[in-house]
Design a protein around this motif. Structure first.
Motif, PDB file in Angstrom:
ATOM      1  N   ARG A 137       0.926  -1.242  -0.250  1.00 24.65           N
ATOM      2  CA  ARG A 137      -0.268  -0.082   0.197  1.00 24.65           C
ATOM      3  C   ARG A 137       1.330   1.196  -0.050  1.00 24.65           C
ATOM      4  NH1 ARG A 137      -2.976  -2.425   4.666  1.00 24.65           N
ATOM      5  NH2 ARG A 137      -2.716  -0.881   5.799  1.00 24.65           N
ATOM      6  N   ASN A 138       2.219   1.494   0.261  1.00 25.08           N
ATOM      7  CA  ASN A 138       2.873   2.380   0.888  1.00 25.08           C
ATOM      8  C   ASN A 138       4.368   1.479  -0.064  1.00 25.08           C
ATOM      9  OD1 ASN A 138       1.864   3.874   2.599  1.00 25.08           O
ATOM     10  ND2 ASN A 138       1.367   2.284   3.337  1.00 25.08           N
ATOM     11  N   PRO A 139       4.052   1.455  -0.951  1.00 26.75           N
ATOM     12  CA  PRO A 139       5.450   1.303  -2.212  1.00 26.75           C
ATOM     13  C   PRO A 139       6.167   2.512  -1.959  1.00 26.75           C
ATOM     14  CG  PRO A 139       3.996   1.582  -3.970  1.00 26.75           C
ATOM     15  CD  PRO A 139       3.093   1.611  -2.295  1.00 26.75           C
ATOM     16  N   ILE A 140       6.403   4.155  -1.894  1.00 21.09           N
ATOM     17  CA  ILE A 140       7.135   4.366  -1.856  1.00 21.09           C
ATOM     18  C   ILE A 140       7.923   5.050  -0.597  1.00 21.09           C
ATOM     19  CG2 ILE A 140       7.381   6.816  -2.073  1.00 21.09           C
ATOM     20  CD1 ILE A 140       5.727   7.151  -4.111  1.00 21.09           C
ATOM     21  N   PHE A 141       7.412   4.411   0.483  1.00 19.41           N
ATOM     22  CA  PHE A 141       8.001   4.614   2.135  1.00 19.41           C
ATOM     23  C   PHE A 141       8.961   3.898   1.851  1.00 19.41           C
ATOM     24  CE2 PHE A 141       3.933   7.558   3.361  1.00 19.41           C
ATOM     25  CZ  PHE A 141       4.609   8.713   2.636  1.00 19.41           C
ATOM     26  N   LEU A 142       8.286   2.176   1.413  1.00 14.25           N
ATOM     27  CA  LEU A 142       8.382   0.902   1.539  1.00 14.25           C
ATOM     28  C   LEU A 142      10.636   1.600   1.117  1.00 14.25           C
ATOM     29  CD1 LEU A 142       9.256  -2.064   2.096  1.00 14.25           C
ATOM     30  CD2 LEU A 142       8.012  -2.581   0.229  1.00 14.25           C
ATOM     31  N   PHE A 143      10.623   1.908  -0.359  1.00 16.88           N
ATOM     32  CA  PHE A 143      11.539   2.058  -1.043  1.00 16.88           C
ATOM     33  C   PHE A 143      12.393   2.754  -0.673  1.00 16.88           C
ATOM     34  CE2 PHE A 143       9.639  -0.234  -4.925  1.00 16.88           C
ATOM     35  CZ  PHE A 143       9.918  -1.253  -5.061  1.00 16.88           C
ATOM     36  N   LEU A 144      11.965   3.625   0.549  1.00 17.72           N
ATOM     37  CA  LEU A 144      12.270   4.732   0.688  1.00 17.72           C
ATOM     38  C   LEU A 144      13.641   4.384   2.206  1.00 17.72           C
ATOM     39  CD1 LEU A 144      13.446   8.170   1.506  1.00 17.72           C
ATOM     40  CD2 LEU A 144      10.735   8.330   2.837  1.00 17.72           C
ATOM     41  N   LEU A 145      12.592   3.607   3.229  1.00 19.59           N
ATOM     42  CA  LEU A 145      13.591   2.939   3.845  1.00 19.59           C
ATOM     43  C   LEU A 145      13.925   1.621   3.896  1.00 19.59           C
ATOM     44  CD1 LEU A 145      10.426   1.899   6.496  1.00 19.59           C
ATOM     45  CD2 LEU A 145      12.276   3.758   6.585  1.00 19.59           C
ATOM     46  N   THR A 146      14.155   1.174   2.164  1.00 28.86           N
ATOM     47  CA  THR A 146      15.126   0.837   1.623  1.00 28.86           C
ATOM     48  C   THR A 146      16.382   1.518   1.408  1.00 28.86           C
ATOM     49  OG1 THR A 146      13.691  -1.054   0.815  1.00 28.86           O
ATOM     50  CG2 THR A 146      15.869  -0.896  -0.029  1.00 28.86           C
ATOM     51  N   GLY A 147      16.473   2.762   0.556  1.00 27.73           N
ATOM     52  CA  GLY A 147      17.049   3.083   0.530  1.00 27.73           C
ATOM     53  C   GLY A 147      18.367   3.944   1.575  1.00 27.73           C
ATOM     54  N   VAL A 167      12.740   8.270  10.628  1.00 27.11           N
ATOM     55  CA  VAL A 167      12.480   8.153   8.888  1.00 27.11           C
ATOM     56  C   VAL A 167      11.663   7.043   9.122  1.00 27.11           C
ATOM     57  CG1 VAL A 167      12.293   7.762   7.178  1.00 27.11           C
ATOM     58  CG2 VAL A 167      13.846   9.415   7.841  1.00 27.11           C
ATOM     59  N   TYR A 168      11.486   5.729   9.976  1.00 25.33           N
ATOM     60  CA  TYR A 168      10.690   4.542  10.018  1.00 25.33           C
ATOM     61  C   TYR A 168       9.861   4.378  10.898  1.00 25.33           C
ATOM     62  CZ  TYR A 168       8.731   0.453  11.116  1.00 25.33           C
ATOM     63  OH  TYR A 168       8.194  -0.604  11.950  1.00 25.33           O
ATOM     64  N   ILE A 169       9.759   5.734  12.633  1.00 23.23           N
ATOM     65  CA  ILE A 169       9.094   5.912  13.316  1.00 23.23           C
ATOM     66  C   ILE A 169       7.838   7.081  12.694  1.00 23.23           C
ATOM     67  CG2 ILE A 169       8.668   7.107  15.441  1.00 23.23           C
ATOM     68  CD1 ILE A 169      10.911   5.574  16.246  1.00 23.23           C
ATOM     69  N   VAL A 170       8.548   7.709  11.528  1.00 23.95           N
ATOM     70  CA  VAL A 170       7.202   9.300  11.454  1.00 23.95           C
ATOM     71  C   VAL A 170       7.008   8.307   9.874  1.00 23.95           C
ATOM     72  CG1 VAL A 170       7.823  11.197   9.841  1.00 23.95           C
ATOM     73  CG2 VAL A 170       9.280  10.956  12.070  1.00 23.95           C
ATOM     74  N   LEU A 171       7.658   7.616   9.076  1.00 26.82           N
ATOM     75  CA  LEU A 171       6.771   7.094   8.086  1.00 26.82           C
ATOM     76  C   LEU A 171       5.257   5.815   8.776  1.00 26.82           C
ATOM     77  CD1 LEU A 171       9.174   6.051   5.174  1.00 26.82           C
ATOM     78  CD2 LEU A 171       7.332   8.382   5.480  1.00 26.82           C
ATOM     79  N   GLN A 172       5.435   5.614   9.876  1.00 24.27           N
ATOM     80  CA  GLN A 172       4.613   4.591  10.167  1.00 24.27           C
ATOM     81  C   GLN A 172       3.531   5.124  10.892  1.00 24.27           C
ATOM     82  OE1 GLN A 172       3.511   1.206  11.124  1.00 24.27           O
ATOM     83  NE2 GLN A 172       5.783   0.790  10.051  1.00 24.27           N
ATOM     84  N   VAL A 173       3.660   6.852  11.429  1.00 25.01           N
ATOM     85  CA  VAL A 173       2.603   7.314  12.309  1.00 25.01           C
ATOM     86  C   VAL A 173       1.748   8.382  10.711  1.00 25.01           C
ATOM     87  CG1 VAL A 173       2.403   9.632  13.221  1.00 25.01           C
ATOM     88  CG2 VAL A 173       3.941   8.501  13.833  1.00 25.01           C
ATOM     89  N   SER A 174       3.244   8.816   9.294  1.00 27.14           N
ATOM     90  CA  SER A 174       1.643   9.221   8.568  1.00 27.14           C
ATOM     91  C   SER A 174       1.329   8.056   8.096  1.00 27.14           C
ATOM     92  CB  SER A 174       3.438   9.785   7.625  1.00 27.14           C
ATOM     93  OG  SER A 174       2.496  10.562   6.458  1.00 27.14           O
ATOM     94  N   MET A 175       1.356   6.900   7.356  1.00 24.40           N
ATOM     95  CA  MET A 175       0.509   5.584   6.648  1.00 24.40           C
ATOM     96  C   MET A 175      -0.942   5.458   7.523  1.00 24.40           C
ATOM     97  SD  MET A 175       3.865   3.474   5.692  1.00 24.40           S
ATOM     98  CE  MET A 175       4.754   2.751   7.311  1.00 24.40           C
ATOM     99  N   ARG A 176      -0.418   5.898   9.217  1.00 18.43           N
ATOM    100  CA  ARG A 176      -1.790   5.394   9.666  1.00 18.43           C
ATOM    101  C   ARG A 176      -2.738   6.786   9.873  1.00 18.43           C
ATOM    102  NH1 ARG A 176       1.578   2.423  11.888  1.00 18.43           N
ATOM    103  NH2 ARG A 176       1.743   0.504  13.101  1.00 18.43           N
ATOM    104  N   LYS A 198      -0.741  -5.869   1.983  1.00 20.80           N
ATOM    105  CA  LYS A 198      -0.218  -5.450   3.412  1.00 20.80           C
ATOM    106  C   LYS A 198       0.083  -3.500   3.132  1.00 20.80           C
ATOM    107  CE  LYS A 198       1.567  -9.348   4.865  1.00 20.80           C
ATOM    108  NZ  LYS A 198       2.699 -10.436   5.378  1.00 20.80           N
ATOM    109  N   ARG A 199       0.383  -3.007   4.251  1.00 20.60           N
ATOM    110  CA  ARG A 199       0.976  -1.598   4.435  1.00 20.60           C
ATOM    111  C   ARG A 199       2.210  -1.273   3.687  1.00 20.60           C
ATOM    112  NH1 ARG A 199       1.032  -0.732   9.836  1.00 20.60           N
ATOM    113  NH2 ARG A 199      -1.856  -0.121   9.918  1.00 20.60           N
ATOM    114  N   LEU A 200       3.071  -2.827   3.854  1.00 21.04           N
ATOM    115  CA  LEU A 200       4.280  -2.408   3.160  1.00 21.04           C
ATOM    116  C   LEU A 200       4.821  -3.183   3.033  1.00 21.04           C
ATOM    117  CD1 LEU A 200       6.479  -1.068   6.207  1.00 21.04           C
ATOM    118  CD2 LEU A 200       6.491   0.269   4.394  1.00 21.04           C
ATOM    119  N   ILE A 201       4.792  -4.382   2.883  1.00 22.60           N
ATOM    120  CA  ILE A 201       4.948  -5.607   2.579  1.00 22.60           C
ATOM    121  C   ILE A 201       4.742  -7.083   3.159  1.00 22.60           C
ATOM    122  CG2 ILE A 201       8.109  -5.810   3.122  1.00 22.60           C
ATOM    123  CD1 ILE A 201       8.078  -6.854   0.118  1.00 22.60           C
TER     124      ILE A 201
END
Length: 201
Positions: A137-147, A167-176, A198-201
């Motif tokens: 559901r959030n591939p851009i966030f997933l790839f950002l974390l991967t980067g 960034v992981y914590i901030v994105l978790q809040v943002s996704m919700r 799924k939210r990320l993968i």
């Protein structure tokens, strides 16, 4: 590698920011007249706070790369780790970083004019569920974390690890926040999508 990275890393980080944030923002604005940067719109205080935090984190990314490349005498202040380390880990980090940039660009193209930085409370956007969005559901966030994980492998230090974790914590809040918004905006269509992907993968 010790000669290549100080030259290449700041160049790659600059290109990453250009392609992941600036170029798609300009493209969406030219096509729609809408500024895709949707923080600081005063619709949600937490959402706007996250926008401010993300600006700081992008600046920190530039600082980390800049210190490593241009101020080697200051690099010790980033608290470098002995492990993981070595050329093999750095090559793996570069591969992850480049794959993440390619994934972000592809996901943005699949979103087309619906791409935003933050939640657009004011304009209608299409719910994108195909392509990479059928896998996450959030591939851009997933790839950002991967980067950012790739960055940590390239230059493992306390600052790059803290950046990844923050960034992981901030994105978790943002996704919700986005999930609540999309459920209200798209109703059952988003509810069904949320159940399938799924939210990320």
């Amino acid at each position: 590698m010790h000669r290549f990275l100080p030259v290449y890393l700041p160049l790659f980080v600059s290109v990453f920011i250009l392609l992941a944030f600036i170029a798609p923002s300009v493209s969406v604005y030219r096509q729609t007249g809408i500024n895709p940067f949707r923080f600081a719109t005063r619709h949600n205080a937490l959402h706007d706070y996250i926008g401010g935090v993300m600006k700081v984190l992008v600046a920190l990314l530039l600082v980390i790369a800049g210190v490593y490349s241009f101020l080697p005498g200051w690099y010790a202040y980033l608290v470098p780790f002995a492990y993981p380390g070595g050329t093999g880990w750095q090559v793996a980090g570069l591969v992850l970083a480049h794959l993440s940039l390619a994934g972000i660009v592809l996901a943005q193209r699949q979103m087309k004019q619906s791409w935003r930085i933050g939640i657009d409370y004011e304009n209608e956007t299409q719910l994108v569920t195909t392509g990479l969005f059928s896998l996450s559901r959030n591939p851009i966030f997933l790839f950002l974390l991967t980067g950012l994980a790739g960055l940590f492998l390239i230059i493992p230090n306390a600052a790059s690890l803290a950046l990844l974790c923050t960034v992981y914590i901030v994105l978790q809040v943002s996704m919700r926040l986005e999930e609540d918004f999309l459920l209200g905006r798209h109703g059952q269509a988003y509810a069904r999508y949320k159940q399938k992907v799924k939210r990320l993968i």
